[in-house]
Write a protein that holds these residues in place. Sequence first.
Motif, PDB file in Angstrom:
ATOM      1  N   ASP A  22      56.066  48.975  39.259  1.00 38.28           N
ATOM      2  CA  ASP A  22      55.428  50.297  39.185  1.00 38.28           C
ATOM      3  C   ASP A  22      54.746  50.670  40.497  1.00 38.28           C
ATOM      4  OD1 ASP A  22      53.382  48.484  39.044  1.00 38.28           O
ATOM      5  OD2 ASP A  22      52.406  49.389  37.306  1.00 38.28           O
ATOM      6  N   SER A  23      55.201  50.067  41.589  1.00 43.31           N
ATOM      7  CA  SER A  23      54.717  50.350  42.944  1.00 43.31           C
ATOM      8  C   SER A  23      53.270  49.930  43.194  1.00 43.31           C
ATOM      9  CB  SER A  23      54.884  51.841  43.283  1.00 43.31           C
ATOM     10  OG  SER A  23      56.240  52.195  43.213  1.00 43.31           O
ATOM     11  N   SER A  24      52.751  49.096  42.332  1.00 45.54           N
ATOM     12  CA  SER A  24      51.421  48.532  42.577  1.00 45.54           C
ATOM     13  C   SER A  24      51.451  47.086  42.112  1.00 45.54           C
ATOM     14  CB  SER A  24      50.340  49.310  41.834  1.00 45.54           C
ATOM     15  OG  SER A  24      50.434  49.078  40.447  1.00 45.54           O
ATOM     16  N   MET A  25      50.569  46.298  42.653  1.00 47.64           N
ATOM     17  CA  MET A  25      50.481  44.898  42.237  1.00 47.64           C
ATOM     18  C   MET A  25      49.025  44.618  41.873  1.00 47.64           C
ATOM     19  SD  MET A  25      53.125  43.052  44.879  1.00 47.64           S
ATOM     20  CE  MET A  25      53.353  41.563  43.921  1.00 47.64           C
ATOM     21  N   GLY A  99      47.400  44.601  30.744  1.00 43.16           N
ATOM     22  CA  GLY A  99      47.122  45.440  29.582  1.00 43.16           C
ATOM     23  C   GLY A  99      47.869  46.756  29.542  1.00 43.16           C
ATOM     24  N   THR A 100      48.731  47.002  30.508  1.00 44.06           N
ATOM     25  CA  THR A 100      49.521  48.231  30.507  1.00 44.06           C
ATOM     26  C   THR A 100      50.998  47.891  30.694  1.00 44.06           C
ATOM     27  OG1 THR A 100      49.395  48.584  32.896  1.00 44.06           O
ATOM     28  CG2 THR A 100      47.627  49.532  31.565  1.00 44.06           C
ATOM     29  N   LEU A 101      51.861  48.730  30.155  1.00 46.15           N
ATOM     30  CA  LEU A 101      53.296  48.577  30.349  1.00 46.15           C
ATOM     31  C   LEU A 101      53.884  49.931  30.735  1.00 46.15           C
ATOM     32  CD1 LEU A 101      54.362  46.204  27.442  1.00 46.15           C
ATOM     33  CD2 LEU A 101      54.528  45.763  29.880  1.00 46.15           C
ATOM     34  N   PRO A 102      53.800  50.274  32.016  1.00 50.89           N
ATOM     35  CA  PRO A 102      54.372  51.539  32.448  1.00 50.89           C
ATOM     36  C   PRO A 102      55.891  51.556  32.253  1.00 50.89           C
ATOM     37  CG  PRO A 102      53.305  50.396  34.286  1.00 50.89           C
ATOM     38  CD  PRO A 102      53.187  49.533  33.088  1.00 50.89           C
ATOM     39  N   GLU A 104      58.264  51.937  34.260  1.00 47.15           N
ATOM     40  CA  GLU A 104      59.010  51.173  35.255  1.00 47.15           C
ATOM     41  C   GLU A 104      59.116  49.695  34.854  1.00 47.15           C
ATOM     42  OE1 GLU A 104      56.840  54.542  37.331  1.00 47.15           O
ATOM     43  OE2 GLU A 104      56.253  52.951  35.958  1.00 47.15           O
ATOM     44  N   GLU A 105      58.035  49.155  34.308  1.00 44.92           N
ATOM     45  CA  GLU A 105      58.058  47.760  33.874  1.00 44.92           C
ATOM     46  C   GLU A 105      58.945  47.584  32.647  1.00 44.92           C
ATOM     47  OE1 GLU A 105      53.761  46.228  35.608  1.00 44.92           O
ATOM     48  OE2 GLU A 105      53.971  46.477  33.446  1.00 44.92           O
ATOM     49  N   LEU A 106      58.862  48.525  31.720  1.00 45.01           N
ATOM     50  CA  LEU A 106      59.728  48.460  30.539  1.00 45.01           C
ATOM     51  C   LEU A 106      61.197  48.530  30.942  1.00 45.01           C
ATOM     52  CD1 LEU A 106      57.707  50.760  28.123  1.00 45.01           C
ATOM     53  CD2 LEU A 106      57.976  48.270  27.968  1.00 45.01           C
ATOM     54  N   ARG A 107      61.502  49.382  31.892  1.00 45.05           N
ATOM     55  CA  ARG A 107      62.888  49.512  32.357  1.00 45.05           C
ATOM     56  C   ARG A 107      63.349  48.221  33.044  1.00 45.05           C
ATOM     57  NH1 ARG A 107      67.798  50.140  31.857  1.00 45.05           N
ATOM     58  NH2 ARG A 107      68.951  50.981  33.597  1.00 45.05           N
ATOM     59  N   LEU A 108      62.491  47.616  33.851  1.00 49.72           N
ATOM     60  CA  LEU A 108      62.868  46.368  34.514  1.00 49.72           C
ATOM     61  C   LEU A 108      63.094  45.261  33.492  1.00 49.72           C
ATOM     62  CD1 LEU A 108      63.501  44.720  36.985  1.00 49.72           C
ATOM     63  CD2 LEU A 108      61.044  44.346  37.296  1.00 49.72           C
ATOM     64  N   LEU A 109      62.277  45.204  32.448  1.00 55.58           N
ATOM     65  CA  LEU A 109      62.503  44.209  31.401  1.00 55.58           C
ATOM     66  C   LEU A 109      63.865  44.422  30.745  1.00 55.58           C
ATOM     67  CD1 LEU A 109      58.963  43.994  29.755  1.00 55.58           C
ATOM     68  CD2 LEU A 109      60.127  42.224  31.091  1.00 55.58           C
ATOM     69  N   GLU A 110      64.212  45.665  30.511  1.00 54.88           N
ATOM     70  CA  GLU A 110      65.518  45.984  29.930  1.00 54.88           C
ATOM     71  C   GLU A 110      66.652  45.536  30.856  1.00 54.88           C
ATOM     72  OE1 GLU A 110      68.032  50.022  28.911  1.00 54.88           O
ATOM     73  OE2 GLU A 110      65.860  50.071  28.662  1.00 54.88           O
ATOM     74  N   ILE A 111      66.524  45.843  32.123  1.00 57.36           N
ATOM     75  CA  ILE A 111      67.540  45.450  33.106  1.00 57.36           C
ATOM     76  C   ILE A 111      67.654  43.930  33.170  1.00 57.36           C
ATOM     77  CG2 ILE A 111      68.059  45.389  35.587  1.00 57.36           C
ATOM     78  CD1 ILE A 111      66.752  48.233  35.721  1.00 57.36           C
ATOM     79  N   LEU A 112      66.512  43.246  33.176  1.00 52.49           N
ATOM     80  CA  LEU A 112      66.496  41.792  33.274  1.00 52.49           C
ATOM     81  C   LEU A 112      67.157  41.148  32.054  1.00 52.49           C
ATOM     82  CD1 LEU A 112      65.568  39.369  34.964  1.00 52.49           C
ATOM     83  CD2 LEU A 112      63.366  39.508  33.791  1.00 52.49           C
ATOM     84  N   ARG A 113      66.803  41.609  30.872  1.00 56.36           N
ATOM     85  CA  ARG A 113      67.401  40.994  29.675  1.00 56.36           C
ATOM     86  C   ARG A 113      68.896  41.258  29.591  1.00 56.36           C
ATOM     87  NH1 ARG A 113      63.602  44.570  26.802  1.00 56.36           N
ATOM     88  NH2 ARG A 113      64.731  46.447  26.253  1.00 56.36           N
ATOM     89  N   ASP A 114      69.332  42.423  30.074  1.00 55.88           N
ATOM     90  CA  ASP A 114      70.770  42.703  30.106  1.00 55.88           C
ATOM     91  C   ASP A 114      71.468  41.836  31.140  1.00 55.88           C
ATOM     92  OD1 ASP A 114      70.460  44.580  28.107  1.00 55.88           O
ATOM     93  OD2 ASP A 114      70.555  46.309  29.462  1.00 55.88           O
TER      94      ASP A 114
END
Length: 137
Positions: A22-25, A99-102, A104-114
């Motif tokens: 999400d462009s921040s760390m 504590g947040t799931l923007p 971008e993070e949800l999309r990366l999780l989807e890409i990773l699991r695929d």
Amino acid sequence: MSDKVSVQEALLYVMVTMSAADSSMPDAELGSIGDLVKTLPVFAGFDGNRVVTVAQACGELLQRPDGLDHILEIVADSLSPRLYDTAYALAVEVAASDGTLPDEELRLLEILRDRLNLDKLTVAAIERSAQARFRSA
């Protein structure tokens, strides 16, 4: 073909990529990465002083036009399939740590699991476990 890295470096790539999605760390995510490296058996024998160097290498790869695809290729090539769920679990852990799931993070999780071809039951168990661990009172 991709460049192979050590198992620990590949897992760090997953965590750093998730933190940067999400462009921040956030500090919570960086702290979580450090804690995971210090405590998990999969990182036994890994020099914790190398975390920053590996994170920087990952960041440089992410800057490339094909950076995410290249990192995912490196991860898939560097890990045995039996560690794919471990990689996903670490990504979920980092994503949930602040504590947040923007989106971008949800999309990366989807890409990773695929990309890692993880089954739905495994994914659901990993995600539910993280929800339970990070739930506030």
